[in-house]
Design a protein around this motif. Structure first.
Motif, short mmCIF file in Angstrom:
data_model
loop_
_atom_site.label_atom_id
_atom_site.label_comp_id
_atom_site.label_asym_id
_atom_site.label_seq_id
_atom_site.Cartn_x
_atom_site.Cartn_y
_atom_site.Cartn_z
N UNK A 7 0.96 -1.33 -0.04
CA UNK A 7 -0.01 0.09 -0.05
C UNK A 7 0.60 1.19 -0.04
N UNK A 8 0.72 2.14 -0.98
CA UNK A 8 1.12 3.30 -0.91
C UNK A 8 1.27 4.21 0.40
N UNK A 9 2.03 5.07 0.53
CA UNK A 9 2.02 5.72 1.77
C UNK A 9 0.90 6.74 1.91
N UNK A 10 0.47 7.35 0.74
CA UNK A 10 -0.60 8.17 0.83
C UNK A 10 -2.11 7.29 1.31
N UNK A 11 -2.07 5.92 0.86
CA UNK A 11 -3.14 5.26 1.38
C UNK A 11 -3.00 4.68 2.84
N UNK A 12 -1.96 4.68 3.27
CA UNK A 12 -1.64 4.46 4.83
C UNK A 12 -2.13 5.58 5.54
N UNK A 44 12.09 0.81 4.59
CA UNK A 44 12.24 2.20 4.01
C UNK A 44 10.73 2.86 3.81
N UNK A 45 9.84 1.90 3.69
CA UNK A 45 8.45 2.53 3.59
C UNK A 45 7.78 2.80 4.87
N UNK A 46 8.37 2.36 5.76
CA UNK A 46 7.64 2.73 7.15
C UNK A 46 8.38 4.08 7.64
N UNK A 47 9.82 4.27 7.41
CA UNK A 47 10.44 5.43 7.55
C UNK A 47 9.63 6.49 6.98
N UNK A 48 9.29 6.42 5.77
CA UNK A 48 8.94 7.21 4.84
C UNK A 48 7.48 7.77 5.47
N UNK A 49 6.61 6.79 5.81
CA UNK A 49 5.31 6.95 6.70
C UNK A 49 5.35 7.80 7.82
N UNK A 80 3.83 -4.35 13.16
CA UNK A 80 3.40 -5.77 13.69
C UNK A 80 2.16 -6.50 12.92
N UNK A 81 1.57 -5.59 12.18
CA UNK A 81 0.29 -6.15 11.51
C UNK A 81 0.78 -6.81 10.09
N UNK A 82 1.87 -6.03 9.69
CA UNK A 82 2.02 -6.33 8.22
C UNK A 82 3.29 -7.11 7.98
N UNK A 83 3.67 -7.70 6.66
CA UNK A 83 4.59 -8.47 6.64
C UNK A 83 5.87 -7.49 6.16
N UNK A 84 6.63 -7.35 6.91
CA UNK A 84 8.01 -6.47 6.75
C UNK A 84 8.98 -7.10 6.08
N UNK A 85 9.26 -7.01 4.88
CA UNK A 85 10.31 -7.46 4.24
C UNK A 85 11.70 -6.69 4.35
N UNK A 86 12.69 -7.18 4.30
CA UNK A 86 14.24 -6.66 4.58
C UNK A 86 14.28 -5.36 4.09
N UNK A 87 13.87 -5.30 2.91
CA UNK A 87 14.25 -3.85 2.26
C UNK A 87 15.53 -4.02 1.65
N UNK A 88 16.05 -5.16 1.54
CA UNK A 88 17.41 -5.00 0.91
C UNK A 88 17.39 -5.15 -0.55
N UNK A 89 16.35 -5.55 -1.28
CA UNK A 89 16.11 -5.69 -2.52
C UNK A 89 16.47 -4.32 -3.23
N UNK A 90 17.34 -4.11 -4.14
CA UNK A 90 17.63 -2.79 -4.69
C UNK A 90 17.86 -2.48 -6.02
N UNK A 91 18.01 -1.52 -6.39
CA UNK A 91 18.29 -1.16 -7.90
C UNK A 91 17.44 -1.39 -8.88
N UNK A 102 10.28 3.78 -6.52
CA UNK A 102 11.03 2.60 -6.84
C UNK A 102 10.88 1.51 -5.49
N UNK A 103 11.14 2.14 -4.28
CA UNK A 103 10.96 1.33 -3.11
C UNK A 103 9.51 0.71 -2.85
N UNK A 104 8.50 1.13 -3.49
CA UNK A 104 7.30 0.25 -3.39
C UNK A 104 7.46 -0.99 -4.48
N UNK A 105 8.25 -0.68 -5.53
CA UNK A 105 8.31 -1.61 -6.45
C UNK A 105 9.11 -2.77 -5.82
N UNK A 106 10.37 -2.27 -5.24
CA UNK A 106 11.21 -3.26 -4.43
C UNK A 106 10.46 -3.92 -3.37
#
Length: 153
Positions: A7-12, A44-49, A80-91, A102-106
């Protein structure tokens, strides 16, 4: 079987602020309830939120206005509710119109998500992301995505 979506940040933000009933809020609620929808996110997405929620204009939209403790608790609750992936998938360079998306796609690729839910025109114009070795990821606005989750409603 549960579907997986980023879910994009604006949805959250809309789900947290709950200023009006909308498809975005309904999708957010389904993700929080974990009823047929697993929300995928990353650090990364949680920090943006958290950063967005701390903006003065966003804080003031809440009633009462958001303070740092409420923001921290909201982000922790979602982590705690969401599935938090490591966020190491880059580029991954799949959103040429706005590389900040791009972090949403990653996260979607790393978390094996079926979709990205967003109102962002840069993302929506892509319709689907295809990367070799990964299943395609649909990009949908909240309304159409909600109809996929709840056919016939």
């Amino acid at each position: 079987m549960a579907v997986r979506a980023v879910l994009d940040t604006q949805i959250l933000v809309r789900g947290i602020l709950r200023r009006r009933t909308s498809s975005a809020v309904a999708v957010f609620d389904l993700g929080c309830e974990r009823s047929g929808l697993v929300v995928v996110t990353s650090p990364t997405l949680l920090r943006e939120l958290e950063r967005i929620l701390k903006l003065d204009e966003i804080r003031r939209l809440a009633n009462p206005p958001l303070d740092d403790d409420v923001i921290r608790r909201a982000v922790t609750y979602l982590a705690e509710r969401f599935d938090v992936v490591s966020g190491t998938f880059r580029d991954v360079d799949r959103v040429p119109a706005d590389v900040r998306d791009n972090p949403l796609v990653e996260a979607a690729l790393e978390g094996e998500a079926d979709a990205i839910v967003s109102d962002d025109d840069d993302l929506l114009s892509l319709k689907v992301v295809k990367v070799s070795g990964f299943r395609p990821v649909q990009i949908l606005a909240p309304g159409p995505y909600l109809k996929l989750l709840r056919p016939g409603r």
